[in-house]
Each structure stands twice: as C-alpha cells, then as structure tokens.
Write a protein that holds these residues in place. Structure first.
Motif, PDB file in Angstrom:
ATOM      1  N   TYR A   1       0.838  -1.208   0.000  1.00 27.92           N
ATOM      2  CA  TYR A   1       0.000   0.000   0.000  1.00 27.92           C
ATOM      3  C   TYR A   1       0.869   1.253   0.000  1.00 27.92           C
ATOM      4  CZ  TYR A   1      -2.912   3.716   1.938  1.00 27.92           C
ATOM      5  OH  TYR A   1      -3.543   4.907   2.162  1.00 27.92           O
ATOM      6  N   HIS A   2       1.917   1.256   0.834  1.00 29.97           N
ATOM      7  CA  HIS A   2       2.801   2.429   0.908  1.00 29.97           C
ATOM      8  C   HIS A   2       3.532   2.660  -0.415  1.00 29.97           C
ATOM      9  CE1 HIS A   2       2.915   1.834   5.527  1.00 29.97           C
ATOM     10  NE2 HIS A   2       1.963   2.663   5.181  1.00 29.97           N
ATOM     11  N   ILE A   3       3.937   1.573  -1.067  1.00 29.65           N
ATOM     12  CA  ILE A   3       4.614   1.699  -2.367  1.00 29.65           C
ATOM     13  C   ILE A   3       3.656   2.294  -3.402  1.00 29.65           C
ATOM     14  CG2 ILE A   3       5.598   0.378  -4.285  1.00 29.65           C
ATOM     15  CD1 ILE A   3       6.661  -1.592  -2.169  1.00 29.65           C
ATOM     16  N   TYR A   4       2.442   1.787  -3.442  1.00 29.38           N
ATOM     17  CA  TYR A   4       1.452   2.304  -4.384  1.00 29.38           C
ATOM     18  C   TYR A   4       1.183   3.790  -4.144  1.00 29.38           C
ATOM     19  CZ  TYR A   4       0.241  -2.489  -5.824  1.00 29.38           C
ATOM     20  OH  TYR A   4       0.263  -3.759  -6.326  1.00 29.38           O
ATOM     21  N   ARG A   5       1.093   4.162  -2.866  1.00 28.84           N
ATOM     22  CA  ARG A   5       0.798   5.564  -2.534  1.00 28.84           C
ATOM     23  C   ARG A   5       1.941   6.478  -2.971  1.00 28.84           C
ATOM     24  NH1 ARG A   5      -0.120   7.146   3.657  1.00 28.84           N
ATOM     25  NH2 ARG A   5       2.118   6.736   3.620  1.00 28.84           N
TER      26      ARG A   5
END
Length: 508
Positions: free
Chosen positions: A469-473
């Motif tokens: 999720y953090h990578i996508y954000r």
C-alpha cells in the motif's frame, strides 16, 4: 538440535547442543505427559484422595470438559492466540496452581474444601492441560524434526514412570508437591527452549499454512478410539488403585513400540492410517473380551487396549508435530483439531463406563452388549473412513508442489536482484522507497503476490500488504499492473535515450 542451522550439523559442538536440547525437551514434555495421565488415570492419584468414587468420576469429567472447551477455543481463535501465545500460555500454565493448591488443602484438611470449589479447580486443570499442549505444539512447529519422534516417545515413557512413582507415594500431600515441582521444571524447560530459538525461526501467524489433515470421517474414527480408551480406563477404576497403576504402566510398551516405528519409518511411508490398521485388532478384541472372566481377565484386556491406544497416541502426536514443522502448518489449529475428537470420545466412553460402574447392577449379558456396541462403532467408523488418507495427502502434496515452485521463483529472484537494482536504481530513488519497501518492490515488479512476498521475506501477510500500500501511494498508483506498466515505460524511455546518445556519439 533445534536452534542450529544445517551448516553446523557436522560439528561436535552442534551435536552436543542437539543432545542437550533433546534431553531438555524430553524432561519438559515429560511433565506435560504426567499432567495428561493425572486426568486419564485420576483414580490412583492424590487428586482422588478422600473423595467417593462418584465424586472422582465427576471431577475427572470436569477436567476433560475444561480441556475440550479450551481446545475448541484454540481451534476457533488460533491466530489470535498465536499472536499472544507467550502471555496466554504463561497464564494458562500458572492456572495449574489452582487445582494443585485445592488438592493440597483437601489432603491436609479432609473435607475443608467444598465440592463446588473442587469442580471449578479441576476444570482449571483441563485449561492448564490445553495450555501446555498448545505451548509444546508451537515449540515443535518452530524447530527441526530430527529428534522430535524420539523426544515425544521418551517423554511419554518418562511421564508414565513419574506417574507410577507419584501414585505409589502413600502420603497424598507429598505426591501433590512432587507433581507441582515437576510442572515447574516442565515450564522452566519449555521457557528456556523457546527463548533459545533463533529469531529467523519465529514466524508470524499469517506465514503458516492451513491444512487440517483430519477429514470428518477420520475425526469420527479417532473419536471412537477415544471412546474405547475412556471405556477401558474407567473400567480400570472399578478394579482398584493397583489395577489403575498397572494399566497406566503398560502405556510404556506402546510408547517404546513407537520408537521402533521411527526406526522403520525413516525409509518407509508410515502414516496415521497405517497405525490404525495395526492397532484396530487389539483394540476391538480387547473391548469384545472385556466382559468375560474375573478381575484379572478384565485387567489383562484393558492393558491390551491401553498398549494399542498409547502407541497410536504417541505416533499421531509425533506425526502432527513433524508435519507442522516441515510444512509450516498452523500449529494451534491443527493440534486442536486432532485432539478434540480424542477427548470427546474419551469423555463419552468415561460416562458410559462410569454409568456401568456406579449402577453396579449390570449382568454379564448387559456388559457384553455394551462392549459389542462400542466395538461395532469402532469397526463401522473404520469402514466408513476406509483408512484412506488420500484427501489429506493430496493437501500436503499440493502444498509441497507449491513450495517447490516458490523455491524456484525465489532462486530466480535472488539471481536477478543485482541486475534489477542497476537498471531501476534511479527510479527507486526518485520514488523514495525504504530498504524494506525496495525488497517488496522488486518482487511486485516480477509479478509476485502478497502471499509469496510474505513467505519470501518472512513477514506476515498484513505487513506485506501494508508495504505494498505504501509503495502504491508513493508511486501514485493503485494496482500491481500499474506498477509494472510504469517500469516498462521507464525501461523503454531509458533504452531510447541510450540509443539517442549512441547515435549522437557515432555522428560526432
């Protein structure tokens, strides 16, 4: 044995540490088996001293009831309990103090403890037993399996010997103090062994597989074995203290036979169904012949059944621990699933036998009918089950194939990491990923899913999803395909720029 990597196996120091760990585990697990036998053969223990036969039977059933309910909770809430297993198991083991304290008070001052308090205390005994079993299941699921069958078989023998010594002590209070001391040693050994486990062996609950290995038909069959065990052990009560001790002692034979199977099983496919085939004849014959003859006759056939069932119990427990470790199966869920049918059957068998014993008005014909009924239930369950582990084996086969595929993918990933970093280093720096996010990013770029990433990086599934999720954000995207598309676009742009630079250099 349990905390060493494969590279150390050949050294003499490693072998000495392995033996020490094996001895410590045997001594500690022997305390658990002693507690287990205190329930199964309660009549010859200080826990039965000063009570009428009716009360002893009732307290024993309370003990089993507390154990069964606790196992059901472990089954239904396995992930929750595993995440907090240190604290929960510690509290569960401390609960042993309650029944020991009540039994000691009752021995010192007969009649001073109300029966209602004893009922509650003995119920806590079942909770403590479940806590010990689950704690050892977690431990054995996190260690290598080289000595696991030997440790379990020897611990069973040790627990039986300790039971015999404790039952032979004429002073009940001394016996209770002895049990308390042995349980403290057992908890101490388990604590040391758990603390010495290397951090890489401690895995999150999400990293375990969910494979039961117990089909409904198989559970019914195991339950009927428990039914036979409850019937014969309670029958031993009716024959007196000496008969109970002798019947318990014959369990050593079954445990030692399991060591022979370990020797054979290293090069042979020995599974639960195989052991059931071998133990079925003595169990059924023992149950059928039990009603005939005098007390010595009944004692003999109770012992025959006990040898067969103790052998089956040790083998099944060893098998469960080994599979939990080698296939990373959820230890609490699977161990509870395998134990619940046994104890439910033992509970029912104990009720039936206690009903016969307490009424004491059954004729030989009545006893024959009940024995035939129990034997018929066992045979029918076996016939329905067919002793066919094909469904369970297929689960493990599919899991093994999946693991092999993941190992191949892991080797491929390891080989390409250096090239990947060189190619996308500027892209990764521009996105601003942390070191752990970079590891996840590499795997996402190769199409790996969250489940594979959690296993590869030895993190929980929720942690893997959080990193994703953090990578996508940070990248401003919302899917893995978008991530792959951006990398392809970046790679194509880099290729075009290099080609332009090459052409410009050639013209100049």
């Amino acid at each position: 044995m349990f905390q060493l990597n494969d590279a150390m196996d050949g050294s003499s120091d490693a072998q000495r540490l392995q033996l020490f760990s094996a001895l410590a585990a045997t001594l500690g697990l022997g305390g658990y088996f002693l507690w287990d036998l205190l329930c199964v053969f309660m009549y010859a223990t200080p826990f039965a001293e000063g009570f009428s036969p009716t009360i002893v039977v009732a307290l024993r059933l309370c003990w089993m009831g507390g154990l069964i309910v606790s196992l059901i909770v472990c089954w239904r809430r396995s992930d929750f309990i595993y995440r907090r297993h240190d604290k929960i198991f510690t509290v569960g083991c401390i609960v042993c103090v309650i029944p020991l304290g009540v039994a000691a008070l009752h021995s010192a001052v007969p009649g001073a403890v109300p029966v209602g308090v004893c009922v509650v205390a003995w119920t806590f005994s079942g909770i403590a037993q479940a806590a010990q079993l689950m704690a050892w299941s977690v431990y054995f699921s996190l260690v290598t399996t080289r000595y696991t069958p030997i440790v379990i078989a020897l611990a069973s023998c040790l627990g039986t010997c300790l039971y015999i010594v404790m039952a032979a002590i004429s002073l009940p209070l001394v016996g209770i103090i002895m049990v308390g001391a042995l349980e403290v040693i057992s908890f101490f050994m388990l604590g040391i062994l758990t603390k010495t486990l290397p951090s890489e062996r401690i895995v999150a609950s999400d990293a375990f597989e969910t494979v039961s290995y117990v089909t409904p038909q198989g559970a019914i069959t195991i339950g009927t074995y428990g039914l036979a065990f409850g019937y014969t052990t309670t029958t031993l009560f009716s024959l007196g203290v000496e008969a109970t001790i002798i019947g318990c002692a014959t369990g050593i034979i079954g445990s030692m036979l399991s060591l022979a199977w370990y020797k054979i099983g290293r090069n042979t496919d020995i599974d639960i169904s195989t052991i059931q085939r071998l133990t079925l004849p003595p169990v059924v014959i023992g149950i059928l012949f039990l009603p005939f003859g005098d007390s010595a006759w009944r004692l003999f056939f109770c012992c025959v059944v006990n040898v067969a069932l103790s052998h089956f119990s040790v083998i099944s427990l060893s098998s469960a621990m080994i599979f939990n470790s080698e296939f990373s199966i959820k230890p609490l869920k699977r161990s509870a699933v395998m134990q619940i049918p046994v104890w439910v059957g033992l509970f029912v068998g104990s009720v039936i036998s206690a009903f016969i014993w307490l009424l004491n008005s059954f004729s030989t014909t009545d006893l024959m009918f009940i024995s035939v009924l129990i034997a018929s239930l066992i045979v029918c369950a076996i016939a329905i089950y067919g002793l066919d582990d094909s469904i369970a084996k297929k689960q493990f086969h599919d899991l093994l194939m999946q693991r092999n595929e993941e190992e191949i993918l892991a080797r491929e990933d390891d080989k390409t990491n250096e090239k990947f970093d060189a190619k996308f280093d500027d892209f990764i720096k521009a996105v601003g990923l942390s070191p752990r996010e970079v590891e996840v990013f590499r795997l996402l770029a190769r199409g790996r899913n969250a489940e594979y990433i959690s296993r590869k990086l030895v993190i929980s599934g929720s942690t893997a999803k959080s990193h994703i999720y953090h990578i996508y954000r940070k990248m401003g995207i919302n899917s893995q395909q978008s991530l792959i598309d951006q990398l392809e676009e970046y790679s194509n742009r880099e290729t075009i720029e290099k080609e332009k630079a090459s052409l410009k250099g050639s013209r100049s």
